[in-house]
Design an enzyme around this catalytic site. Structure first.
Site, PDB file in Angstrom:
ATOM      1  N   ASP A 107       0.832  -1.212   0.000  1.00  0.00           N
ATOM      2  CA  ASP A 107       0.000   0.000   0.000  1.00  0.00           C
ATOM      3  C   ASP A 107       0.863   1.258   0.000  1.00  0.00           C
ATOM      4  O   ASP A 107       1.986   1.244   0.497  1.00  0.00           O
ATOM      5  CB  ASP A 107      -0.862   0.078   1.269  1.00  0.00           C
ATOM      6  CG  ASP A 107      -1.827  -1.074   1.370  1.00  0.00           C
ATOM      7  OD1 ASP A 107      -2.180  -1.634   0.330  1.00  0.00           O
ATOM      8  OD2 ASP A 107      -2.208  -1.383   2.513  1.00  0.00           O
TER       9      ASP A 107
HETATM   10  N1  URA Z   1      -1.385  -5.862   3.942  1.00  0.00           N
HETATM   11  C1  URA Z   1      -1.786  -4.580   3.981  1.00  0.00           C
HETATM   12  O1  URA Z   1      -2.773  -4.264   4.628  1.00  0.00           O
HETATM   13  N2  URA Z   1      -1.076  -3.661   3.321  1.00  0.00           N
HETATM   14  C2  URA Z   1       0.040  -3.952   2.604  1.00  0.00           C
HETATM   15  O2  URA Z   1       0.652  -3.063   2.009  1.00  0.00           O
HETATM   16  C3  URA Z   1       0.445  -5.287   2.580  1.00  0.00           C
HETATM   17  C4  URA Z   1      -0.292  -6.227   3.253  1.00  0.00           C
END
Ligand code: URA
Length: 239
Positions: A107
């Protein structure tokens, strides 16, 4: 390289994505050949064709590169962004003549380990769910987990109708109404770790990926990269 090959195979050889994901990029209209967007999977291309992905030239090289980057928050894990936001590719592009592509996603607001490569087979090996590669995250969450919540997270929770696979969980620290939790999962649903904690009523305030398979982030500084070793690459390929 063969003379003519299917466009999705060419994209994978160039490292844009695994062959299967490349098919979706094509049908989504993100791939061009000689100035025309191509949506047909049967299309064949050769060395003289000019292939683009999201408007940027794609090129084949025998020189395969595999790096581990410590992604900062506020950077996208895609190859490019139509809104001009910084991407993981921007962080490394001045160091390589070859164009590299991210392997999987993190993310925008997640920090930590992500690989970049120009080898689509490697991307396939690391990202395909059937390979079950463990990913370890360190999450700072609001509040303190109860024993029941820990058991639920370990067994699997419902995130919008999807039951997560068993996870491993370690409570690293509990202090001042916050906890630091290490969680190991092998699936990669969108925002999975955040949604898993939400499912048991806790908000993730900080998330960092600290390992993928046996490859550890270690003391790699935020925004810096290193090459993966032969051994790490072999391990991730499953041999
Ligand atoms: N899980 C999440 O919530 N965000 C990420 O970036 C990776 C795994």
């Amino acid at each position: 390289m063969e003379d003519k090959m299917r466009l999705q195979k060419y994209l994978a050889l160039c490292g844009v994505a695994s062959r299967r994901s490349a098919e979706k990029l094509i049908t989504d209209g993100r791939v061009g050949v000689n100035g025309t967007i191509i949506r047909e999977l049967g299309t064949k291309v050769g060395p003289c064709d000019k292939v683009t992905f999201d408007g940027k030239p794609v090129s084949y090289t025998e020189n395969k590169i595999y790096i581990a980057l410590n992604k900062p928050t506020g950077v996208l894990s895609s190859a490019s962004d139509d809104r001009g936001r910084k991407t993981v590719v921007d962080l490394v592009k001045d160091d390589f003549d070859e164009r590299l592509y991210p392997v999987g996603r993190l993310d925008y607001d997640t920090e930590g380990l992500i690989f970049l490569t120009n080898d689509g087979d490697f991307t396939y090996a690391v990202t395909h769910p059937k390979h079950n590669i463990d990913k370890t995250y360190e999450a700072v969450i609001r509040g303190i987990l109860t024993e029941e919540q820990i058991v639920a997270l370990c067994r699997g929770v419902d995130i919008d109708g999807f039951i997560t696979s068993p996870a491993k969980l370690d409570v690293i620290e509990e202090r001042e109404g916050r906890s630091v939790i290490q969680i190991v999962i092998h699936e990669g649903k969108n925002r999975q770790v955040r949604r898993m904690f939400e499912a048991v009523g806790h908000k993730v305030v900080k998330l960092k990926r600290v390992s993928i398979g046996r490859v550890k982030l270690g003391n790699l500084k935020v925004g810096r990269w290193r090459e993966l070793t032969e051994r790490e690459i072999k391990g991730l390929r499953g041999n």
